[in-house]
Motif scaffolding. Structure first.
Motif, PDB file in Angstrom:
ATOM      1  N   MET B   1       0.835  -1.214   0.000  1.00  0.00           N
ATOM      2  CA  MET B   1       0.000   0.000   0.000  1.00  0.00           C
ATOM      3  C   MET B   1       0.871   1.267   0.000  1.00  0.00           C
ATOM      4  SD  MET B   1      -3.081   0.880  -0.217  1.00  0.00           S
ATOM      5  CE  MET B   1      -3.720   2.533  -0.334  1.00  0.00           C
ATOM      6  N   SER B   2       1.829   1.326   0.940  1.00  0.00           N
ATOM      7  CA  SER B   2       2.721   2.478   0.970  1.00  0.00           C
ATOM      8  C   SER B   2       3.720   2.415  -0.180  1.00  0.00           C
ATOM      9  CB  SER B   2       3.467   2.557   2.302  1.00  0.00           C
ATOM     10  OG  SER B   2       2.618   3.108   3.276  1.00  0.00           O
ATOM     11  N   PHE B   3       4.185   1.207  -0.495  1.00  0.00           N
ATOM     12  CA  PHE B   3       5.079   1.103  -1.646  1.00  0.00           C
ATOM     13  C   PHE B   3       4.349   1.529  -2.913  1.00  0.00           C
ATOM     14  CE2 PHE B   3       7.219  -0.786  -5.210  1.00  0.00           C
ATOM     15  CZ  PHE B   3       8.526  -0.440  -4.955  1.00  0.00           C
ATOM     16  N   ALA B   4       3.065   1.188  -2.993  1.00  0.00           N
ATOM     17  CA  ALA B   4       2.278   1.593  -4.170  1.00  0.00           C
ATOM     18  C   ALA B   4       2.236   3.118  -4.303  1.00  0.00           C
ATOM     19  CB  ALA B   4       0.861   1.026  -4.074  1.00  0.00           C
ATOM     20  N   LYS B   5       2.210   3.812  -3.145  1.00  0.00           N
ATOM     21  CA  LYS B   5       2.231   5.278  -3.206  1.00  0.00           C
ATOM     22  C   LYS B   5       3.569   5.783  -3.746  1.00  0.00           C
ATOM     23  CE  LYS B   5      -1.027   5.988   0.567  1.00  0.00           C
ATOM     24  NZ  LYS B   5      -1.057   6.084   2.054  1.00  0.00           N
ATOM     25  N   LEU B   6       4.649   5.131  -3.318  1.00  0.00           N
ATOM     26  CA  LEU B   6       5.969   5.501  -3.850  1.00  0.00           C
ATOM     27  C   LEU B   6       6.014   5.247  -5.357  1.00  0.00           C
ATOM     28  CD1 LEU B   6       8.302   3.998  -1.085  1.00  0.00           C
ATOM     29  CD2 LEU B   6       7.863   6.432  -1.527  1.00  0.00           C
ATOM     30  N   ASP B   7       5.425   4.129  -5.761  1.00  0.00           N
ATOM     31  CA  ASP B   7       5.400   3.763  -7.171  1.00  0.00           C
ATOM     32  C   ASP B   7       4.653   4.838  -7.981  1.00  0.00           C
ATOM     33  OD1 ASP B   7       5.908   1.371  -9.060  1.00  0.00           O
ATOM     34  OD2 ASP B   7       3.799   1.884  -9.433  1.00  0.00           O
ATOM     35  N   GLN B   8       3.523   5.275  -7.467  1.00  0.00           N
ATOM     36  CA  GLN B   8       2.738   6.325  -8.120  1.00  0.00           C
ATOM     37  C   GLN B   8       3.511   7.642  -8.177  1.00  0.00           C
ATOM     38  OE1 GLN B   8       0.528   4.970 -10.092  1.00  0.00           O
ATOM     39  NE2 GLN B   8      -0.425   6.979  -9.830  1.00  0.00           N
ATOM     40  N   LEU B   9       4.147   7.968  -7.056  1.00  0.00           N
ATOM     41  CA  LEU B   9       4.988   9.166  -7.010  1.00  0.00           C
ATOM     42  C   LEU B   9       6.060   9.092  -8.093  1.00  0.00           C
ATOM     43  CD1 LEU B   9       6.091  11.765  -5.495  1.00  0.00           C
ATOM     44  CD2 LEU B   9       7.555  10.170  -4.227  1.00  0.00           C
ATOM     45  N   GLY B  10       6.666   7.906  -8.224  1.00  0.00           N
ATOM     46  CA  GLY B  10       7.704   7.719  -9.233  1.00  0.00           C
ATOM     47  C   GLY B  10       7.210   8.043 -10.622  1.00  0.00           C
ATOM     48  N   ARG B  11       5.971   7.684 -10.918  1.00  0.00           N
ATOM     49  CA  ARG B  11       5.439   7.956 -12.264  1.00  0.00           C
ATOM     50  C   ARG B  11       5.254   9.455 -12.486  1.00  0.00           C
ATOM     51  NH1 ARG B  11       4.623   3.196 -14.719  1.00  0.00           N
ATOM     52  NH2 ARG B  11       4.210   1.438 -13.348  1.00  0.00           N
ATOM     53  N   LYS B  12       4.827  10.161 -11.455  1.00  0.00           N
ATOM     54  CA  LYS B  12       4.681  11.621 -11.597  1.00  0.00           C
ATOM     55  C   LYS B  12       6.045  12.289 -11.781  1.00  0.00           C
ATOM     56  CE  LYS B  12       0.588  12.078  -8.765  1.00  0.00           C
ATOM     57  NZ  LYS B  12       0.128  12.544  -7.459  1.00  0.00           N
ATOM     58  N   LEU B  13       7.005  11.863 -10.961  1.00  0.00           N
ATOM     59  CA  LEU B  13       8.338  12.464 -11.068  1.00  0.00           C
ATOM     60  C   LEU B  13       8.947  12.145 -12.422  1.00  0.00           C
ATOM     61  CD1 LEU B  13       9.759  11.736  -7.497  1.00  0.00           C
ATOM     62  CD2 LEU B  13       8.707  13.851  -8.338  1.00  0.00           C
ATOM     63  N   GLU B  14       8.708  10.925 -12.904  1.00  0.00           N
ATOM     64  CA  GLU B  14       9.253  10.545 -14.215  1.00  0.00           C
ATOM     65  C   GLU B  14       8.702  11.447 -15.325  1.00  0.00           C
ATOM     66  OE1 GLU B  14       7.995   6.809 -15.846  1.00  0.00           O
ATOM     67  OE2 GLU B  14       9.776   6.607 -17.120  1.00  0.00           O
ATOM     68  N   ALA B  15       7.416  11.781 -15.234  1.00  0.00           N
ATOM     69  CA  ALA B  15       6.821  12.652 -16.264  1.00  0.00           C
ATOM     70  C   ALA B  15       7.477  14.032 -16.237  1.00  0.00           C
ATOM     71  CB  ALA B  15       5.312  12.776 -16.047  1.00  0.00           C
ATOM     72  N   LEU B  16       7.701  14.567 -15.035  1.00  0.00           N
ATOM     73  CA  LEU B  16       8.354  15.879 -14.943  1.00  0.00           C
ATOM     74  C   LEU B  16       9.808  15.789 -15.404  1.00  0.00           C
ATOM     75  CD1 LEU B  16       6.773  17.057 -11.575  1.00  0.00           C
ATOM     76  CD2 LEU B  16       6.579  18.257 -13.766  1.00  0.00           C
ATOM     77  N   GLU B  17      10.491  14.700 -15.055  1.00  0.00           N
ATOM     78  CA  GLU B  17      11.880  14.529 -15.502  1.00  0.00           C
ATOM     79  C   GLU B  17      11.943  14.382 -17.025  1.00  0.00           C
ATOM     80  OE1 GLU B  17      12.959  11.136 -13.160  1.00  0.00           O
ATOM     81  OE2 GLU B  17      12.829  12.294 -11.294  1.00  0.00           O
ATOM     82  N   HIS B  18      10.957  13.681 -17.580  1.00  0.00           N
ATOM     83  CA  HIS B  18      10.871  13.540 -19.041  1.00  0.00           C
ATOM     84  C   HIS B  18      10.770  14.930 -19.681  1.00  0.00           C
ATOM     85  CE1 HIS B  18       9.334  11.170 -22.661  1.00  0.00           C
ATOM     86  NE2 HIS B  18       9.147  12.419 -23.012  1.00  0.00           N
ATOM     87  N   ALA B  19       9.845  15.741 -19.171  1.00  0.00           N
ATOM     88  CA  ALA B  19       9.671  17.092 -19.721  1.00  0.00           C
ATOM     89  C   ALA B  19      10.961  17.895 -19.578  1.00  0.00           C
ATOM     90  CB  ALA B  19       8.518  17.801 -19.014  1.00  0.00           C
ATOM     91  N   LEU B  20      11.579  17.849 -18.408  1.00  0.00           N
ATOM     92  CA  LEU B  20      12.797  18.635 -18.197  1.00  0.00           C
ATOM     93  C   LEU B  20      13.923  18.154 -19.109  1.00  0.00           C
ATOM     94  CD1 LEU B  20      12.542  18.951 -14.314  1.00  0.00           C
ATOM     95  CD2 LEU B  20      12.516  20.858 -15.942  1.00  0.00           C
ATOM     96  N   ALA B  21      14.031  16.842 -19.320  1.00  0.00           N
ATOM     97  CA  ALA B  21      15.096  16.310 -20.174  1.00  0.00           C
ATOM     98  C   ALA B  21      14.899  16.723 -21.629  1.00  0.00           C
ATOM     99  CB  ALA B  21      15.147  14.780 -20.059  1.00  0.00           C
ATOM    100  N   ILE B  22      13.665  16.627 -22.107  1.00  0.00           N
ATOM    101  CA  ILE B  22      13.418  16.985 -23.515  1.00  0.00           C
ATOM    102  C   ILE B  22      13.525  18.498 -23.697  1.00  0.00           C
ATOM    103  CG2 ILE B  22      11.748  16.916 -25.418  1.00  0.00           C
ATOM    104  CD1 ILE B  22      13.002  14.187 -24.796  1.00  0.00           C
ATOM    105  N   LEU B  23      13.017  19.264 -22.726  1.00  0.00           N
ATOM    106  CA  LEU B  23      13.174  20.723 -22.820  1.00  0.00           C
ATOM    107  C   LEU B  23      14.654  21.098 -22.824  1.00  0.00           C
ATOM    108  CD1 LEU B  23      10.346  21.969 -20.396  1.00  0.00           C
ATOM    109  CD2 LEU B  23      10.361  22.104 -22.887  1.00  0.00           C
ATOM    110  N   GLY B  24      15.454  20.391 -22.058  1.00  0.00           N
ATOM    111  CA  GLY B  24      16.891  20.672 -22.018  1.00  0.00           C
ATOM    112  C   GLY B  24      17.556  20.385 -23.351  1.00  0.00           C
ATOM    113  N   ALA B  25      17.265  19.228 -23.926  1.00  0.00           N
ATOM    114  CA  ALA B  25      17.846  18.885 -25.230  1.00  0.00           C
ATOM    115  C   ALA B  25      17.343  19.861 -26.294  1.00  0.00           C
ATOM    116  CB  ALA B  25      17.484  17.446 -25.608  1.00  0.00           C
TER     117      ALA B  25
END
Lengths: 494, 494
Positions: B1-25
């Motif tokens: 249950m708590s790990f699932a929250k971390l997993d969900q958090l990871g997906r949100k952070l990944e989306a922001l990191e994706h945007a930042l990486a592509i904006l950087g390139a």
């Protein structure tokens, strides 16, 4: 204090919109093919963040409290547009939006597959599902906005536009075109009988076409320090106002195909590049809507690019870049070609409105329930025969299956195309009244008077006024079919 | 249950990191010049969203609760890396991070200006300010991580690396190089005395160089459906694992400059493209750190690209794309040129480690307080004379002002470069032990055995192990200078 919170919210939403806009342009121009799945996930997650932040319940409280704060005129206008955006985004329950999104995406995917197979029967159930949901959507929007259902759908694209105002104008245009299309075709046939069309030489290297496009973009006002030109499969104008990405596609056999497209997208880009920058993080700072946007793209494509005066200046540039001499008498029959056909996106400016009016009439009946999707092929065919003398009864792929709008649940969007064309003609007439020498200026490659008028009357206004108000303030009168009719008569008539 | 929250958090952070990486390139390759200010605002806002979401207090509760949940081995490893990321991101107070960011950005801007003017006196106060803050930072990180201050800084770049382990290895390498640099130079002089360097013809069209680069990228394993090659002022490897953006810059006078750079960035790209995709939204799925990343880029640049066997296969490709014949005897002196100089980034693989060891020694003293910034020019000059026989005392621009790392507050980063070179040599030795025929395979353009070994031992492991553990598991022993020393002796020795 509460307005300051809205202002801060605007900056967060602007950052997410910036990311989504650049990711969108990147996807169509530079993304590796295998990057699509992760990109879709990232974009969906970012769009979800944007939606949650833009529709948070506390925003309603901020907007309410901001009403009684001491706001200047700009802030008052900004507050009104914050409210409009909030109402449009919150008037559908999240659960409904999800159902609509699933139905819409499935119907679009099916459409891609089944249009190619001309399979109306296979496609119909999915379209029926979408239309049933759109009827629900229209009812909910109508309730929230106190508008008629179809008007409530149009309100998303062109605030202030009402079917009751548009229908008589479209009717006048339709009556005119009934007699005018045959006349324009006769004039054209007579002219081509005397002087046949000069063929395109068919060897136009991409790099030279690109340089020609860039030179024309820059000349008509595109700021190359705040935007760029790339290649994509479907041409578009994207990016952000400080970095507008327009695209084209090249055929080495035909330079006009890319060039006229570049002029069209440049028209969209000029609007974006010249929006009021101080309002960039407010809904107020955005372009007014789809019809006004289309009026700006068509202005450059048609009031500039298909204007004979334009080619006095443009043909030496063509020769310089492509090494090929064209006279005005040779080029104009190409850019003024009229040819009734089945496909809207391929239509010329004379026949295009009939494609739009057909859809405007049919989609009101679809939303209102007077027409069932199952009866669409017959209804479409009847109107195509009446308006353009062409039948689609055996060919639904080029009839009611030809556009992505309906499978994509975008009802109320089609009128924007022809409203844009009419508004462009009306703007041109108003501007020429004030500046009678614009044709001579354009013939010299001087676009500053025209662009100055457009900057003052359209671009700098952002979303301060509704679509009809913006037009009336710019031109001194409400939408009037006369200007577009005069424009067509003058360019294509006997 | 708590790990699932971390997993969900990871997906949100990944989306922001994706945007930042592509904006950087995108910023480095396609952004319009005038788009920079808005881009900076958007990126700062998105980075702020990412930081707030990644450091939210409730995450500590989720991680605590997840400890007692039934997790599989991957999830346990993921939890450990979530914790590492959280600790590294939360161990500095927000107020301090803001102060450091302001000081760092001002010092970098000043550095750009004053390095060009060779103005050490003007630059020193800003650098002193940054170093004072870095000492505070190191103390706070040390406290949170229970590490020595300098180790706590290195921990951001290479988890598990400790100065006490690295110093003796660097000392051994330094002792070796003291005698070996003169030896390599003598060998080179003797060889060039017999056969002078074949000059580059100096006419290499960009498009042909690009095609050659793409052909070599693809051959060594770059997946062109999940990445691309563009042009930028400073070459980099960016983007996301499913869409890796590498860049180069071209000189039409010298094809090797771009080509060796493309091979280097391809090495980074192979690591990114082959990370475990199922873990992509967890910190566990990321590349382990800077030293391991550099070991992968240097592996392709040096174990492949400067390996004589590589050119058996590569020279026909050069001829095919550039239309120019090169023999191995002609090309190797170019790719094996040794030349002691003042500038780290221009150094060859023999002298490069001395530049790094000098910085490693000095920055430990700067962080520890044994060395004051005011004494840097003398300290730098003394080591440059001792290690490379060159003086920088009258030329601080090419001495302690030459790198952006210190003005940018990146202390603890420099060792990664030479650790990467040593780890690449150690990996190559381990792999050759198991697959003695790899040189013959490379001479045929067959990189699959090597890449298979790297995929199994490095790429697929993500961040499962600390940097030293990863190396030991892959090669069977701890970091050992011997392999890099043997590599240099064999390639450059008498």
């Amino acid at each position: 204090m509460s307005f300051a919170k809205l202002d801060q919210l605007g900056r967060k939403l602007e950052a997410l919109e910036h990311a989504l806009a650049i990711l969108g342009a990147d996807e169509a121009t530079h993304m590796a093919i295998g990057g699509g799945e992760k990109r879709a996930q990232a974009v969906a997650t970012l769009a979800g963040m944007h939606h949650r932040q833009a529709t948070a319940p506390e925003i309603a409280d901020w907007m309410g409290a901001a009403e009684s704060e001491a706001l200047d005129t700009d802030q008052q206008a900004a507050l009104r547009e914050f409210k409009r955006q909030y109402t449009n985004m919150t008037c559908l329950p999240a659960e409904f939006v999800e159902r609509l999104t699933v139905a819409r995406m499935r119907c679009e995917q099916l459409w891609r597959d089944l249009r190619a197979k001309n399979d109306w029967a296979g496609f119909l159930p999915a379209l029926e599902g979408v239309i049933a949901l759109v009827r629900e959507e229209a009812a909910m929007r109508a309730d929230a906005l106190k508008l008629q259902p179809y008007d409530a759908l149009m309100e998303q694209y062109d605030p202030g536009n009402r079917a009751a105002d548009i229908a008589p104008v479209f009717d006048e245009l339709k009556r005119f075109l009934k007699g005018f299309v045959p006349e324009a075709l006769e004039v054209q046939a007579a002219r081509l009988g005397k002087a046949p069309l000069k063929p395109l030489s068919g060897s136009y290297p991409v790099e030279r076409q690109r340089e020609l496009g860039l030179a024309m973009m820059a000349a008509v006002g595109f700021d190359l320090t705040h935007g760029s030109l790339s290649v994509s499969h479907h041409p578009f104008c994207g990016g952000v106002p400080t970095d507008v990405r327009i695209t084209t596609r090249y055929k080495t056999t035909d330079f006009l195909s890319s060039l006229m497209g570049v002029l069209h997208e440049t028209g969209h880009a000029l609007y974006e590049q010249n929006l009021p920058q101080d309002w960039a993080h407010w809904p107020l700072g955005k372009a007014r809507g789809m019809a006004v946007h289309e009026s700006q793209s068509l202005f450059v494509e048609k009031q500039f690019g298909r204007n004979p005066a334009f080619w006095d200046w443009g043909l030496p540039l063509v020769e310089q870049h492509l090494g090929e001499h064209w006279s005005k008498a040779d080029i104009l029959p190409h850019v003024h070609m009229v040819e009734p056909g089945l496909i809207r996106v391929d239509a010329d400016e004379v026949t295009y409105p009939l494609h739009v009016i057909l859809r405007f009439e049919l989609e009101q009946e679809l939303v209102g329930g007077q027409l069932s999707p199952v009866d669409l092929p017959e209804a479409w065919d009847a109107k195509m025969r009446a308006y353009l003398g062409l039948s689609t009864i055996d060919n639904p792929a080029d009839g009611p299956m030809q556009d992505v709008h309906w499978p994509g649940a975008a009802f109320g969007y089609f009128p924007s195309y022809t409203l844009g064309a009419m508004m462009a003609a009306q703007q041109w007439a108003a501007l020429k009244q004030q500046h009678p020498a614009v044709d001579e200026q354009i013939a010299r490659g001087d676009f500053e008077t025209v662009n100055g008028w457009r900057r003052d009357n359209i671009w700098s206004q952002g979303s301060r006024y509704s679509t009809p108000e913006l037009l009336e303030r710019a031109t001194g009168e409400k939408l009037n079919a006369r200007y577009f009719i005069e424009h067509l008569k003058q360019r294509y008539g006997a």
